[in-house]
Design a protein around this motif. Structure first.
Motif, PDB file in Angstrom:
ATOM      1  N   MET A  65       0.586  -1.683   0.136  1.00  0.00           N
ATOM      2  CA  MET A  65       0.020   0.304  -0.018  1.00  0.00           C
ATOM      3  C   MET A  65       0.668   1.516   0.050  1.00  0.00           C
ATOM      4  O   MET A  65       1.583   1.634   1.077  1.00  0.00           O
ATOM      5  N   LYS A  66       0.930   2.187  -0.829  1.00  0.00           N
ATOM      6  CA  LYS A  66       1.268   2.923  -0.949  1.00  0.00           C
ATOM      7  C   LYS A  66       0.942   4.866  -0.767  1.00  0.00           C
ATOM      8  O   LYS A  66      -0.293   4.596  -1.312  1.00  0.00           O
ATOM      9  N   ILE A  67       1.806   5.457   0.252  1.00  0.00           N
ATOM     10  CA  ILE A  67       1.347   6.651  -0.080  1.00  0.00           C
ATOM     11  C   ILE A  67       1.841   7.145  -0.151  1.00  0.00           C
ATOM     12  O   ILE A  67       3.127   7.850  -0.171  1.00  0.00           O
ATOM     13  N   PHE A  68       1.144   8.620  -0.700  1.00  0.00           N
ATOM     14  CA  PHE A  68       2.515   9.429  -1.410  1.00  0.00           C
ATOM     15  C   PHE A  68       1.877  11.038  -0.827  1.00  0.00           C
ATOM     16  O   PHE A  68       0.856  11.208  -0.771  1.00  0.00           O
ATOM     17  N   LEU A  69       3.323  11.696  -0.611  1.00  0.00           N
ATOM     18  CA  LEU A  69       2.983  12.986  -0.536  1.00  0.00           C
ATOM     19  C   LEU A  69       3.235  14.182  -1.422  1.00  0.00           C
ATOM     20  O   LEU A  69       3.825  14.079  -2.659  1.00  0.00           O
ATOM     21  N   ALA A  70       1.974  15.008  -1.542  1.00  0.00           N
ATOM     22  CA  ALA A  70       2.213  15.623  -3.257  1.00  0.00           C
ATOM     23  C   ALA A  70       2.638  16.423  -3.520  1.00  0.00           C
ATOM     24  O   ALA A  70       3.057  17.148  -2.116  1.00  0.00           O
ATOM     25  N   PRO A  71       3.245  16.891  -4.552  1.00  0.00           N
ATOM     26  CA  PRO A  71       4.020  17.877  -4.771  1.00  0.00           C
ATOM     27  C   PRO A  71       3.426  19.527  -4.858  1.00  0.00           C
ATOM     28  O   PRO A  71       2.480  19.468  -4.717  1.00  0.00           O
ATOM     29  N   MET A  72       3.853  20.293  -4.115  1.00  0.00           N
ATOM     30  CA  MET A  72       3.462  21.556  -3.410  1.00  0.00           C
ATOM     31  C   MET A  72       4.143  22.617  -3.936  1.00  0.00           C
ATOM     32  O   MET A  72       4.932  22.475  -3.011  1.00  0.00           O
ATOM     33  N   VAL A  73       4.442  23.317  -4.507  1.00  0.00           N
ATOM     34  CA  VAL A  73       5.323  24.210  -5.092  1.00  0.00           C
ATOM     35  C   VAL A  73       5.131  25.127  -3.413  1.00  0.00           C
ATOM     36  O   VAL A  73       4.116  25.781  -3.138  1.00  0.00           O
ATOM     37  N   GLY A  74       6.622  25.557  -2.832  1.00  0.00           N
ATOM     38  CA  GLY A  74       6.517  26.838  -1.788  1.00  0.00           C
ATOM     39  C   GLY A  74       6.446  25.709  -0.440  1.00  0.00           C
ATOM     40  O   GLY A  74       6.794  25.820   0.549  1.00  0.00           O
ATOM     41  N   TYR A 115      -7.314   1.680  -3.962  1.00  0.00           N
ATOM     42  CA  TYR A 115      -7.061   1.814  -4.643  1.00  0.00           C
ATOM     43  C   TYR A 115      -5.736   2.005  -4.930  1.00  0.00           C
ATOM     44  O   TYR A 115      -4.356   1.540  -5.509  1.00  0.00           O
ATOM     45  N   GLY A 116      -5.446   1.130  -4.177  1.00  0.00           N
ATOM     46  CA  GLY A 116      -3.616   0.258  -3.606  1.00  0.00           C
ATOM     47  C   GLY A 116      -3.000   1.885  -3.594  1.00  0.00           C
ATOM     48  O   GLY A 116      -1.500   1.426  -3.010  1.00  0.00           O
ATOM     49  N   GLY A 117      -2.771   3.007  -3.760  1.00  0.00           N
ATOM     50  CA  GLY A 117      -2.475   4.056  -3.114  1.00  0.00           C
ATOM     51  C   GLY A 117      -2.534   5.076  -3.821  1.00  0.00           C
ATOM     52  O   GLY A 117      -3.936   5.615  -3.941  1.00  0.00           O
ATOM     53  N   VAL A 118      -2.179   6.634  -2.293  1.00  0.00           N
ATOM     54  CA  VAL A 118      -3.159   7.361  -2.275  1.00  0.00           C
ATOM     55  C   VAL A 118      -2.378   8.334  -1.837  1.00  0.00           C
ATOM     56  O   VAL A 118      -1.371   8.798  -0.950  1.00  0.00           O
ATOM     57  N   LEU A 167      -9.108   3.992   1.173  1.00  0.00           N
ATOM     58  CA  LEU A 167      -9.338   4.475  -0.125  1.00  0.00           C
ATOM     59  C   LEU A 167      -8.408   3.203  -0.723  1.00  0.00           C
ATOM     60  O   LEU A 167      -8.265   2.970  -1.807  1.00  0.00           O
ATOM     61  N   LEU A 168      -7.134   3.323   0.443  1.00  0.00           N
ATOM     62  CA  LEU A 168      -5.718   2.788   0.299  1.00  0.00           C
ATOM     63  C   LEU A 168      -6.399   1.231   0.096  1.00  0.00           C
ATOM     64  O   LEU A 168      -5.473   0.243  -0.785  1.00  0.00           O
TER      65      LEU A 168
END
Ligand SMILES: Cc1cc2nc3c(=O)[nH]c(=O)nc-3n(C[C@H](O)[C@H](O)[C@H](O)COP(=O)(O)O)c2cc1C
Length: 321
Positions: free
Chosen positions: A1-10, A216-219, A212-213
């Motif tokens: 199960m993958k969790i991602f930190l979203a890209p965020m400018v600044g 979708y396997g990844g959130v 959701l994980l």
């Protein structure tokens, strides 16, 4: 199960990523978006990877195949783990440059960019995008987009589960006004079962994240992690069964100990992302005030460790009354 930190400018600069990695060894992190022109011009200060940072995905945006190929080489040498194309940014400036969300309806060009990147690197290539443009909730454009770009070699899609509205809505409002449509992301998953289609947008609750994980396997999460970084601790414990005993204060000390001479001259950048660490505890206000005064003082950065806390009593959501 993958969790991602979203890209965020600044926000998801090297300092925030360093903090995140101290709290979570499992989350997969994204850089801020960088344009291909900026990367090629040599603006890679925030686009180098610390050894301790992996896995980390570089997010780029542009509209020129040759430049994408050149960036792929740079990012491979810089040791990133994946290259992600931003096809979802609704900002007027980005759209004026001919990239970001407006490219959802130009799948042939994006497919060429994918091919071009793949010809220059063995790194996986992925795309972060939205469900569509404007107020049209049909999925025809995004279906065609995924079909063509996956045929070109992109096997992973991070879908911010709402449309982008390019005229008349600010970038910020574009993250809340267009409705979230998780079911439509599910439909895409059913149409393309051979692809990794991960979900993003509006996830702030641990139980929702778990559900959701499973589906979708990844959130991917953005604002929740920035606004409350210790939520990562809950994720580590409840989802990855980690048994880290680090308190918020320990995390601060570890972070400060990793800063070097150059960072201490860059105090604002090095410290500003710590501001939400005590969110949800009775130290929140006191910490924000203390941090602010440290940033504006001449005191050595190590003095942050003088923050008066009671680690043994420190609990999330303490009732302070
Ligand atoms: C301050 C800020 C900057 C962002 N910058 C980017 C960016 O560089 N690239 C990108 O693809 N999305 C960017 N986003 C969008 C997030 O990656 C994410 O898709 C969005 O915030 C929805 O997820 P969330 O509800 O979990 O925050 C940004 C969002 C915020 C709040």
């Amino acid at each position: 199960m993958k969790i991602f930190l979203a890209p965020m400018v600044g926000r998801t600069d090297k300092y925030f990523r360093r903090l995140v990695r101290i709290i979570s060894s499992n989350i997969i992190m994204f850089t801020e978006m960088i344009t291909v022109d900026s990367l090629i011009r040599g603006n890679i200060r925030n686009y180098t990877v610390d050894k301790s940072e992996h896995p980390v995905v570089a997010q780029i945006a542009g509209n020129d195949s040759k430049k994408f190929a050149e960036c792929a080489e740079i990012l491979t040498t810089s040791d990133f783990d994946e290259i992600n194309l931003n096809i979802g940014c609704p900002s007027a400036k980005v759209v004026k440059g001919g990239f970001g969300a407006c490219q959802i309806v130009d799948p042939y060009s994006v497919a060429k960019f994918v091919e071009s990147i793949k010809s220059s690197t063995d790194l996986p290539v992925s795309i972060k995008t939205r469900l569509g443009l404007g107020f049209d909730q049909s999925l025809e454009d995004i279906k065609k987009f995924i079909k063509l770009t996956s045929e070109a070699g992109c096997k992973t899609f991070y879908i911010h589960a709402r449309n982008a509205i390019l005229n008349g809505l600010s970038t910020r409002k574009n993250r809340s006004v267009p409705p979230l449509r998780y079911d439509d992301v599910m439909k895409l998953k059913e149409i393309y079962p051979h692809l990794d289609i991960y979900i993003n947008g509006g996830i702030v609750d641990l139980e929702d994240l778990k559900k959701l994980l499973k589906i979708y396997g990844g959130v991917m999460l953005g604002r929740k992690i920035y606004d409350d970084p210790m939520f990562l601790n809950d994720i580590e414990k409840n989802i990855y069964s980690s048994n880290s005993k680090l308190s918020t204060y320990d995390i601060i000390c570890r972070y400060i100990d990793q800063l070097d001479e150059e960072d201490s001259h860059n105090k604002l950048y090095a410290l500003k992302h710590l501001v939400n660490l005590y969110k949800g505890t009775c130290y929140a206000k006191k910490w924000r005030k203390f941090l602010h005064s440290m940033i504006n003082s001449d005191q050595p950065i190590q003095n942050i460790k003088n923050f008066d806390y009671r680690s043994n009593n420190e609990k999330r959501e303490i009732n302070c009354s």
